[in-house]
Write an enzyme that holds these catalytic residues in place. Structure first.
Site, PDB file in Angstrom:
ATOM      1  N   GLY A  54       0.832  -1.208   0.000  1.00 46.86           N
ATOM      2  CA  GLY A  54       0.000   0.000   0.000  1.00 46.86           C
ATOM      3  C   GLY A  54       0.862   1.252   0.000  1.00 46.86           C
ATOM      4  O   GLY A  54       1.922   1.272   0.612  1.00 46.86           O
ATOM      5  N   ARG A  77       0.524  -4.934  -4.770  1.00 48.71           N
ATOM      6  CA  ARG A  77       0.750  -6.037  -3.832  1.00 48.71           C
ATOM      7  C   ARG A  77       1.032  -7.292  -4.670  1.00 48.71           C
ATOM      8  O   ARG A  77       0.119  -7.909  -5.198  1.00 48.71           O
ATOM      9  CB  ARG A  77      -0.488  -6.248  -2.956  1.00 48.71           C
ATOM     10  CG  ARG A  77      -0.811  -5.075  -2.047  1.00 48.71           C
ATOM     11  CD  ARG A  77      -1.860  -5.461  -1.026  1.00 48.71           C
ATOM     12  NE  ARG A  77      -2.436  -4.289  -0.365  1.00 48.71           N
ATOM     13  CZ  ARG A  77      -1.880  -3.657   0.672  1.00 48.71           C
ATOM     14  NH1 ARG A  77      -0.738  -4.084   1.157  1.00 48.71           N
ATOM     15  NH2 ARG A  77      -2.474  -2.613   1.213  1.00 48.71           N
ATOM     16  N   ASP A 121       5.260  -5.439   5.363  1.00 49.52           N
ATOM     17  CA  ASP A 121       5.620  -6.831   5.652  1.00 49.52           C
ATOM     18  C   ASP A 121       5.723  -7.716   4.397  1.00 49.52           C
ATOM     19  O   ASP A 121       6.679  -8.482   4.260  1.00 49.52           O
ATOM     20  CB  ASP A 121       4.676  -7.450   6.694  1.00 49.52           C
ATOM     21  CG  ASP A 121       3.206  -7.249   6.342  1.00 49.52           C
ATOM     22  OD1 ASP A 121       2.925  -6.582   5.334  1.00 49.52           O
ATOM     23  OD2 ASP A 121       2.343  -7.770   7.072  1.00 49.52           O
ATOM     24  N   THR A 177       4.794   1.724   6.315  1.00 50.45           N
ATOM     25  CA  THR A 177       3.400   1.295   6.496  1.00 50.45           C
ATOM     26  C   THR A 177       2.746   2.271   7.459  1.00 50.45           C
ATOM     27  O   THR A 177       3.346   2.617   8.490  1.00 50.45           O
ATOM     28  CB  THR A 177       3.246  -0.131   7.049  1.00 50.45           C
ATOM     29  OG1 THR A 177       1.876  -0.296   7.471  1.00 50.45           O
ATOM     30  CG2 THR A 177       4.137  -0.435   8.237  1.00 50.45           C
ATOM     31  N   ASP A 207       0.501   1.472   9.265  1.00 48.49           N
ATOM     32  CA  ASP A 207       0.144   0.663  10.441  1.00 48.49           C
ATOM     33  C   ASP A 207       1.248   0.654  11.504  1.00 48.49           C
ATOM     34  O   ASP A 207       1.000   0.297  12.653  1.00 48.49           O
ATOM     35  CB  ASP A 207      -0.143  -0.785  10.021  1.00 48.49           C
ATOM     36  CG  ASP A 207      -1.372  -0.894   9.129  1.00 48.49           C
ATOM     37  OD1 ASP A 207      -2.037   0.137   8.913  1.00 48.49           O
ATOM     38  OD2 ASP A 207      -1.659  -2.001   8.642  1.00 48.49           O
ATOM     39  N   ASP A 234       3.594  -1.371  12.019  1.00 50.34           N
ATOM     40  CA  ASP A 234       3.727  -2.674  12.689  1.00 50.34           C
ATOM     41  C   ASP A 234       4.920  -3.493  12.199  1.00 50.34           C
ATOM     42  O   ASP A 234       5.012  -4.683  12.497  1.00 50.34           O
ATOM     43  CB  ASP A 234       2.422  -3.478  12.545  1.00 50.34           C
ATOM     44  CG  ASP A 234       2.031  -3.735  11.083  1.00 50.34           C
ATOM     45  OD1 ASP A 234       2.741  -3.255  10.177  1.00 50.34           O
ATOM     46  OD2 ASP A 234       1.012  -4.407  10.857  1.00 50.34           O
ATOM     47  N   ARG A 263      -4.560  -3.487  10.582  1.00 49.53           N
ATOM     48  CA  ARG A 263      -5.092  -4.850  10.489  1.00 49.53           C
ATOM     49  C   ARG A 263      -4.602  -5.738  11.611  1.00 49.53           C
ATOM     50  O   ARG A 263      -5.350  -6.500  12.192  1.00 49.53           O
ATOM     51  CB  ARG A 263      -4.668  -5.489   9.152  1.00 49.53           C
ATOM     52  CG  ARG A 263      -5.522  -5.069   8.007  1.00 49.53           C
ATOM     53  CD  ARG A 263      -5.100  -5.785   6.775  1.00 49.53           C
ATOM     54  NE  ARG A 263      -3.820  -5.283   6.289  1.00 49.53           N
ATOM     55  CZ  ARG A 263      -3.357  -5.494   5.067  1.00 49.53           C
ATOM     56  NH1 ARG A 263      -4.062  -6.203   4.241  1.00 49.53           N
ATOM     57  NH2 ARG A 263      -2.208  -5.002   4.689  1.00 49.53           N
TER      58      ARG A 263
HETATM   59  O1  F6P Z   1      -1.160  -2.343   5.289  1.00 51.92           O
HETATM   60  C1  F6P Z   1      -1.459  -1.015   5.203  1.00 51.92           C
HETATM   61  C2  F6P Z   1      -2.947  -0.798   4.997  1.00 51.92           C
HETATM   62  O2  F6P Z   1      -3.144   0.571   4.870  1.00 51.92           O
HETATM   63  C3  F6P Z   1      -3.821  -1.384   6.103  1.00 51.92           C
HETATM   64  O3  F6P Z   1      -3.953  -0.565   7.202  1.00 51.92           O
HETATM   65  C4  F6P Z   1      -5.116  -1.619   5.385  1.00 51.92           C
HETATM   66  O4  F6P Z   1      -5.838  -2.644   5.973  1.00 51.92           O
HETATM   67  C5  F6P Z   1      -4.674  -1.991   4.008  1.00 51.92           C
HETATM   68  O5  F6P Z   1      -3.412  -1.417   3.809  1.00 51.92           O
HETATM   69  C6  F6P Z   1      -5.617  -1.585   2.920  1.00 51.92           C
HETATM   70  O6  F6P Z   1      -5.182  -2.148   1.739  1.00 51.92           O
HETATM   71  P1  F6P Z   1      -5.726  -1.782   0.311  1.00 51.92           P
HETATM   72  O7  F6P Z   1      -5.171  -0.441  -0.069  1.00 51.92           O
HETATM   73  O8  F6P Z   1      -5.214  -2.864  -0.558  1.00 51.92           O
HETATM   74  O9  F6P Z   1      -7.227  -1.731   0.400  1.00 51.92           O
END
Ligand code: F6P
Length: 341
Positions: free
Chosen positions: A10, A72, A103, A125, A127, A129, A171
C-alpha cells in the site's frame, strides 16, 4: 553501479521523499545510476523499468503517493516470479535492489536476497507494525489525519449528543487507534492487541452518559476483534478468505452499541484518506534518512538488511530477524488510552 528501486504494498505519504533521497545521494555522492521499477515487485518481474534521475525527482518531496507506482505482488508466491525477477536484473545489469515496503514487500526482499541478489529494504506502512524499527514511513501522517478526524467528530458528536464510532486502519496492530485515540481524546480505544468485551463497553458508555456526558467517541482499529466467549460473535469482521474487511468492525460495533444502549450512534470509516495527501515533516525526514541510509548500505556491500529507526539513530537490521513478526502496541500505550477515557 546500477541500482534498481521499487515501492511495494500500500502507498504511504513519504515514499517520494525516500525515492528522492536514494536518487540524490546515489547519483551525487556515489556516482551510481538509479533506475525505477513500476508497481513494485511486479514491475521488476515484468521488466517495467523507468529512468530515475534528478529530473524525475524534482518537486516530489512534499507529494503523497509514490511516483513509481505500487502493487501487492509477491514474486516468491508466483510460479516463475523469482526467475523473472532474476532475468530482469541480469538484462538491465542491475547490481543491487532497494525496495521500500511493508511486511509483504520485506518478505519478498528476504527471498530475493536469499537468491543471491544484493537487496536493502526500507520499512513503510501507516500501520507502524514492522518489527525491528521504532517508526515506519507513513505512520506519522496517518496519525495526524486520524487525529484531525477525531477532533472534527468531537464537535458534531457533542452537538447531537451521539456516540460516534471512528474506524481507523490497522489490520494486525492498533498503533493508529491508540495514538490518534489518545491525541484526540477518545473515550474508548479498541485495538487488535486486546480483544474487547462489548458488555463492558456498553456498561461504560451507559455509566458515562448517566453520570456526566451526552456524547462519546469510540476509536476502533479495523483489526480489532471481540474477545471469544463474549456476547458479540467473532467471525463477523473477517471476509471469505479470512482477511480483515475494512468497515466491518466499525459498522458492527455501531449497530451493537445502538441496539444495546438506545443511544443515537453513527459510524465513520476513515479508510484510505489516512494514506493520502501531503506527508508530514516527520515522514519527509524519516523517508529522507532511510533513503540515504539504504543507498549508503548498498554501496557498502550490505545485503539482506533493512533500515530501521532505533531511538534517534538509523541502523541496519537483518531481514531474517523481522520475518513473520508483527510489532504490536505496547500494553502501557493502550493503558494510557484507557486511563484517560
Ligand atoms: O497495510 C497497510 C494498509 O493501509 C492497512 O492498514 C489496510 O488494511 C490496508 O493497507 C488496505 O489495503 P488496500 O489499499 O489494498 O485496500
Amino acid at each position: 553501479m546500477r541500482v534498481g528501486l521499487l515501492t511495494g504494498g500500500g502507498d504511504v505519504p513519504g515514499l517520494n521523499a525516500a525515492i528522492r533521497a536514494v536518487v540524490k545521494r546515489g547519483e551525487g555522492e556515489h556516482g551510481h545510476s538509479v533506475v525505477g521499477f513500476r508497481n513494485g515487485w511486479k514491475g521488476l518481474a515484468d521488466g517495467d523499468v523507468m529512468p530515475l534521475t534528478r529530473q524525475h525527482i524534482r518537486n516530489v518531496l512534499a507529494s503523497g503517493g509514490t511516483l513509481l507506482g505500487t502493487a501487492r505482488y509477491h514474486p516468491h508466491a508466483d510460479d516463475g516470479g523469482l526467475d523473472a525477477v532474476l532475468a530482469t536484473l541480469e538484462a538491465e545489469r542491475i547490481e543491487a535492489v532497494i525496495c521500500i515496503g511493508g511486511d509483504g514487500t520485506l518478505h519478498a526482499a528476504s527471498k530475493v536476497a536469499e537468491a543471491g541478489v544484493r537487496v536493502v529494504a526500507v520499512p513503510k506502512t501507516i500501520d507502524n507494525d514492522v518489527w525491528g524499527t521504532d517508526r515506519s514511513i507513513g505512520f506519522d501522517t496517518a496519525v495526524t489525519i486520524a487525529t484531525e478526524a477525531v477532533d472534527r467528530i468531537h464537535t458534531t458528536a457533542e452537538s447531537h449528543n451521539r456516540v460516534m464510532i471512528v474506524e481507523v486502519m490497522g489490520r494486525h496492530a492498533g498503533w493508529i487507534a491508540a495514538t490518534a485515540g489518545i491525541a484526540g481524546g477518545a473515550e474508548v480505544v479498541l485495538a487488535p492487541e486486546e480483544p474487547f468485551d462489548i458488555d463492558r463497553i456498553v456498561r461504560f458508555l451507559q455509566h458515562r452518559h448517566r453520570a456526566h456526558a451526552s456524547f462519546s467517541i469510540v476509536v476502533v482499529a479495523e483489526g480489532a476483534v471481540p474477545a471469544r466467549g463474549t456476547s458479540m460473535s467473532y467471525e463477523t469482521q473477517v471476509g471469505r478468505f479470512g482477511e480483515i474487511v475494512a468497515g466491518a468492525i466499525g459498522e458492527r460495533l455501531g449497530a451493537e452499541i445502538a441496539e444495546r444502549t438506545g443511544f443515537d450512534t453513527r459510524v465513520t470509516v476513515l479508510g484510505h484518506v489516512q494514506r493520502g495527501g501531503t506527508p508530514t515533516p516527520a515522514d519527509r525526514i524519516l523517508g529522507s534518512r532511510f533513503g540515504v541510509a539504504a543507498i549508503d548500505a548498498v554501496t557498502a556491500g550490505e545485503s539482506g538488511v533493512m533500515t530501521a529507526l532505533r531511538g534517534e539513530d538509523v541502523v541496519l537490521v537483518p531481514l531474517a530477524d523481522i520475518a513473520g513478526k508483527v510489532k504490536q502496541v505496547p500494553a502501557d500505550l493502550l493503558e494510557t488510552a484507557r486511563a484517560l477515557a
